[in-house]
Enzyme design. Structure first.
Site, mmCIF file in Angstrom:
data_model
loop_
_atom_site.group_PDB
_atom_site.id
_atom_site.type_symbol
_atom_site.label_atom_id
_atom_site.label_comp_id
_atom_site.label_asym_id
_atom_site.label_seq_id
_atom_site.Cartn_x
_atom_site.Cartn_y
_atom_site.Cartn_z
ATOM 1 N N TYR A 23 15.817 77.234 -0.392
ATOM 2 C CA TYR A 23 15.230 77.068 1.002
ATOM 3 C C TYR A 23 16.184 77.073 1.930
ATOM 4 O O TYR A 23 17.280 76.500 1.682
ATOM 5 C CB TYR A 23 14.165 75.756 1.070
ATOM 6 N N TYR A 33 19.396 71.013 4.580
ATOM 7 C CA TYR A 33 19.356 72.071 3.589
ATOM 8 C C TYR A 33 20.494 72.772 3.390
ATOM 9 O O TYR A 33 20.717 73.706 2.368
ATOM 10 C CB TYR A 33 18.081 72.949 3.823
ATOM 11 N N LYS A 42 23.046 74.497 -3.171
ATOM 12 C CA LYS A 42 22.606 75.740 -2.834
ATOM 13 C C LYS A 42 23.431 77.021 -2.920
ATOM 14 O O LYS A 42 23.297 77.963 -3.444
ATOM 15 C CB LYS A 42 21.734 75.844 -1.529
ATOM 16 N N VAL A 72 5.055 72.288 1.099
ATOM 17 C CA VAL A 72 5.000 70.813 0.689
ATOM 18 C C VAL A 72 5.143 70.519 -0.396
ATOM 19 O O VAL A 72 4.693 70.726 -1.308
ATOM 20 C CB VAL A 72 3.462 70.043 1.227
ATOM 21 N N THR A 73 6.304 69.671 -0.629
ATOM 22 C CA THR A 73 6.630 69.202 -2.120
ATOM 23 C C THR A 73 7.095 67.421 -2.012
ATOM 24 O O THR A 73 7.031 67.259 -0.621
ATOM 25 C CB THR A 73 8.043 69.772 -2.533
#
Length: 192
Positions: A23, A33, A42, A72-73
Site C-alpha cells: 500500500y 507507509y 516496502k 480495513v485491517t
C-alpha cells in the site's frame, strides 16, 4: 534461496508467478507507509520482486508487487488518522460507484492482471496499481476537502464512519449478516 535454487531442487515450475501486496496511499499517510521502518520494508519488497521478476521471466513467469486500495485491517486500524481517511475515502468512492472491498479488489487483480495468458499492466517501477481508483485526482481532492472540514459533529456527514466500523467489526466476526447474535450459545465446552 531464490528461483535458481528452487528450480534446481525441482520445486519451481516453468511459468511460476508470484504477487505480494502493498500500500502507498495519499501524502497524509506517507509518514507511516512510505517513510521510516515500514517504508524501508516496502522498498525491500519491491526490490526483491524486481529481482525475482528478472529471474522468473526467463521461464515465462514473473513476480510483482500489487499496490492495493486502502482496506480495513487490524494493522491499518491502529495507525493514527488512517481510519478517518478510510471513512472519508469509502464515502467518496461509494458515492461515485468505485468502492471495492478486499474481495472485489483481488478479483480485479486476477481478472485484469494475473489470469492465465494475461500480462499485468505495471507502472514505471514495475508495480501493479490497484490503487488507481483511490488515487484518482478527483477522489483525493474530495477526501482532502473533507479532511480540512471534518469535526466530531460533522463526521457522520463527511464520512462513512458507520461503514468503516462495520468492516472493522467484521474482522472479528461481528456485524455479519445472517448471524443471530442474541441466540443462546453454549460457552462452556469441554475438549474431547
Amino acid at each position: 534461496m531464490g528461483p535458481r535454487a528452487w528450480r534446481a531442487g525441482g520445486v519451481l515450475a516453468d511459468g511460476a508467478r508470484t504477487v505480494a501486496f502493498s500500500y502507498i496511499g495519499p501524502e497524509v499517510s506517507h509518514a507511516i507507509y512510505r517513510h521510516g521502518t515500514i517504508g524501508r520494508a516496502k522498498e525491500d519488497l519491491e526490490a526483491s520482486a524486481a529481482g525475482l521478476r528478472a529471474e522468473l521471466s526467463a521461464s515465462g513467469g514473473g513476480a510483482w508487487v500489487s499496490i492495493n486500495k486502502a482496506v480495513v485491517t487490524q494493522a491499518s486500524a491502529a495507525i493514527p488518522g488512517v481510519p478517518l481517511y478510510m471513512s472519508m475515502l469509502f464515502d467518496v468512492m461509494k458515492a461515485e460507484g468505485t468502492h471495492e472491498g478486499p474481495i472485489e479488489q483481488i478479483a480485479r487483480l486476477y481478472r485484469d492482471h494475473l489470469a492465465p495468458g494475461m500480462t499485468p499492466t505495471i507502472d514505471e517501477e514495475g508495480r501493479i496499481r490497484l490503487d488507481d481508483l483511490e488515487m484518482r485526482d478527483g477522489v483525493q481532492a474530495e477526501v482532502s476537502r473533507r479532511w480540512a472540514e471534518v469535526t466530531t459533529e460533522s463526521l457522520g456527514d463527511l464520512s462513512d464512519f458507520a461503514g468503516y466500523q462495520r468492516y472493522f467489526e467484521q474482522l472479528f466476526g461481528f456485524s455479519v449478516d445472517g448471524i443471530d447474535y442474541d441466540a443462546p450459545t453454549e460457552i462452556h465446552r469441554t475438549l474431547a
